[in-house]
Design an enzyme around this catalytic site. Structure first.
Site, PDB file in Angstrom:
ATOM      1  N   LYS A 114      -1.635  -6.837  -6.123  1.00  0.00           N
ATOM      2  CA  LYS A 114      -2.952  -7.152  -5.566  1.00  0.00           C
ATOM      3  C   LYS A 114      -3.858  -7.849  -6.598  1.00  0.00           C
ATOM      4  O   LYS A 114      -4.778  -8.566  -6.231  1.00  0.00           O
ATOM      5  CB  LYS A 114      -3.635  -5.886  -5.059  1.00  0.00           C
ATOM      6  CG  LYS A 114      -2.816  -5.024  -4.106  1.00  0.00           C
ATOM      7  CD  LYS A 114      -2.816  -5.529  -2.696  1.00  0.00           C
ATOM      8  CE  LYS A 114      -2.311  -4.538  -1.657  1.00  0.00           C
ATOM      9  NZ  LYS A 114      -0.908  -4.111  -1.810  1.00  0.00           N
TER      10      LYS A 114
HETATM   11  C1  LIG Z   1       0.015  -3.885  -0.871  1.00  0.00           C
HETATM   12  C2  LIG Z   1       1.374  -3.682  -1.381  1.00  0.00           C
HETATM   13  C3  LIG Z   1       2.499  -4.068  -0.632  1.00  0.00           C
HETATM   14  C4  LIG Z   1       2.373  -4.671   0.759  1.00  0.00           C
HETATM   15  O1  LIG Z   1       1.777  -5.942   0.755  1.00  0.00           O
HETATM   16  P1  LIG Z   1       1.152  -6.531   2.117  1.00  0.00           P
HETATM   17  O2  LIG Z   1       0.480  -7.786   1.727  1.00  0.00           O
HETATM   18  O3  LIG Z   1       0.197  -5.490   2.616  1.00  0.00           O
HETATM   19  O4  LIG Z   1       2.274  -6.732   3.056  1.00  0.00           O
HETATM   20  C5  LIG Z   1       3.745  -3.889  -1.199  1.00  0.00           C
HETATM   21  N1  LIG Z   1       3.896  -3.319  -2.416  1.00  0.00           N
HETATM   22  C6  LIG Z   1       2.830  -2.930  -3.154  1.00  0.00           C
HETATM   23  C7  LIG Z   1       3.069  -2.294  -4.478  1.00  0.00           C
HETATM   24  C8  LIG Z   1       1.551  -3.092  -2.665  1.00  0.00           C
HETATM   25  O5  LIG Z   1       0.505  -2.694  -3.392  1.00  0.00           O
END
Ligand SMILES: *Cc1c(COP(=O)(O)O)cnc(C)c1O
Length: 496
Positions: A114
């Site tokens: 993120k």
């Molecule tokens: C948010 C997240 C995901 C999923 O990503 P999306 O964009 O919501 O599909 C997968 N792995 C981790 C570690 C995340 O923080």
């Protein structure tokens, strides 16, 4: 480049990128989508291949954010992806593990992917306030299943003209994620836990966004609402960058030749990360299949395999909590692209009213042309994690393990095509140390930080410094409320 809402049917109102980033969600509750998808040529790829990551980011984002100058975008990208935030030589290193290429997206300040978007979004929002002549300050509301919340807090802390309020399900995040959020510094931040799951938190935030009374109360405080969830276009655009950048890096390293197709596996929750890959593909990046990897909450696997999206099912709390989601918001954007606005609106209405919708065969065929889906239950997730550690010396986190499982199944099903498979690795294993230790068949200390130290000792892989240092920090935020009280909590924070 202009943007419209996925729910606007006739003569849709058009918005600039700055407006879209400022507002987050469209006023009608839809998501913003670009009216066209810019093209990326082979010559562009050659040019991008010569550049640094921040330069690539400025170029690629500039194709969508046409009301920002390249200079503005480059200075934002340098601030977001430079050494203070991403200490490694490149922000997104690719590690070859067996015949898979693992794109590690977690070398930023909060050790999850993120950061790739949330380190740059605050800069884009700041500029958007000026560009749109906004006089009020922004109040960012975030519902998080763990990783988004901390990454957003870290990105927005002490950014002028912004406040941020994060909500998370109190039992739906790891001990370390909780500690990361509870200890967040900054004079403009607030963190509240709620009883319930991620969807309760997300629905609460969506309801506040749709609440006209709330908007006018906040207006009196000189504030307007904005979002940092992956429903915000400002989250998606930076994510397009690393797929294109990865292709350039693989080209530069001679691990694929320009024009070769690469398949991409993405561990998926809200469908944001994988949708960004879909945009890169539609821009012209040589992507073959996109493989949607889900955990036990396999609503997307069923949808992609049989065209029925049915959220009326058991919600599981898994060892990959950032993917514990039954309403994958960004799927709406894909449906808008594939099925058109009318059908998309009717599916979303059915989802709201009945919790289920079925797409017709033409739409399903179009989805399956681009996407393949697998899911992985808890036992398999742990087995795969252990197998990669023991046999390939790669320590993956639990989310990445879900993707690795899908990648191996996809490889076995397509042995003959010998394509490059890029796997999005989305978190440091140390963010989920207890689950990783359990998967490895080791003793799991009660305390999350003990677990981190234990994992470090066993694997010899150093933990990210920022995670290890958390334990000594004092909690600032300890409140837990019911989802029904979220509105009051936001108002109290707005007035503080
Ligand atoms: C948010 C997240 C995901 C999923 O990503 P999306 O964009 O919501 O599909 C997968 N792995 C981790 C570690 C995340 O923080």
């Amino acid at each position: 480049m202009k943007f419209v809402s996925t729910r606007a049917l006739n003569n849709p109102k058009e918005y600039t990128a700055a407006e879209v980033i400022k507002q987050g969600l469209a006023p009608d509750g839809g998501l913003f989508v670009p009216t066209e998808i810019p093209a990326l040529t082979e010559a562009d790829l050659d040019r991008l291949a010569e550049m640094t990551y921040p330069q690539r980011a400025a170029e690629i984002m500039g194709l969508y954010l046409t009301d920002y100058t390249r200079e503005e975008l480059l200075s934002a990208a340098n601030a977001a992806y430079g050494a203070p935030k991403f200490p490694e030589a490149t922000p997104t290193p690719i590690t070859k593990v067996g015949d898979l290429e693992l794109l590690e997206l977690w070398h930023g300040p909060t050790s999850a992917f993120k950061d790739m978007a949330l380190q740059i979004m605050p800069h884009l929002l700041s500029m958007a306030l000026t560009k749109t002549g906004e006089t009020r300050d922004a109040l960012i509301l975030v519902a998080t299943s763990g990783d988004t919340g901390k990454a957003a807090l870290e990105g927005y802390a002490d950014v002028p003209r912004v406040k941020i309020h994060v909500f998370y399900p109190t039992d739906g995040v790891s001990r370390i994620q909780k500690k990361q959020m509870a200890t967040q510094q900054g004079s403009n931040v607030n963190v509240t836990a709620i009883y319930g799951n991620f969807d309760d938190a997300q629905n609460g935030v969506k309801a506040i966004f749709a609440d006209a009374e709330m908007a006018s109360l906040l207006d009196k405080e000189g504030l307007f609402l904005s979002s940092a969830n992956s429903i915000n276009w400002g989250r998606l655009v930076p994510q397009v960058v690393y797929y294109i950048s990865a292709y350039c890096d693989l080209m530069n390293a001679g691990r694929l030749q320009k024009g070769d197709l690469m398949d991409v596996v993405v561990p998926t929750g809200n469908f944001g990360n994988i949708f960004a890959c879909c945009l890169a593909k539609r821009m012209g990046l040589p992507v073959g299949k996109m493989i949607c990897a889900s955990n036990q909450n396999n609503v997307l696997t069923d949808f992609i395999n049989n065209g029925v999206y049915d959220r009326r099912r058991t919600f599981y709390q898994t060892v990959s909590p950032s993917m514990d989601i039954l309403i994958s918001s960004n799927l709406e954007r894909l449906l808008w692209l594939v099925a058109g606005p009318e059908k998309c609106a009717s599916y979303m209405e059915a989802l709201r009213e009945d919790g289920v919708y079925a797409v017709d065969s033409a739409v399903l065929e179009a989805v399956q042309k681009e996407f393949v889906a697998y899911f992985c239950d808890e036992a398999l997730t742990k087995n795969v994690l252990r197998e990669f550690y023991e046999q390939k010396k790669y320590l993956a986190d639990t989310h990445t393990a879900v993707a690795l499982s899908a990648a191996m199944r996809h490889r076995r099903a397509n042995e003959e095509d010998n394509r490059t498979i890029l796997v999005a690795s989305t978190a440091s294993p140390y963010k989920f140390s207890p689950a990783v230790l359990e998967a490895l068949g080791k003793a799991v200390p009660e305390d999350g930080f003990e677990a981190l130290r234990s994992l470090q000792k066993i694997s010899g892989v150093p933990a990210p410094e920022r995670l290890a240092a958390l334990e000594a920090l004092e909690d600032r935020f300890t409140e837990v409320i019911s989802a029904g009280d979220m509105k009051e909590a936001v108002l109290a924070f707005a007035r503080s």
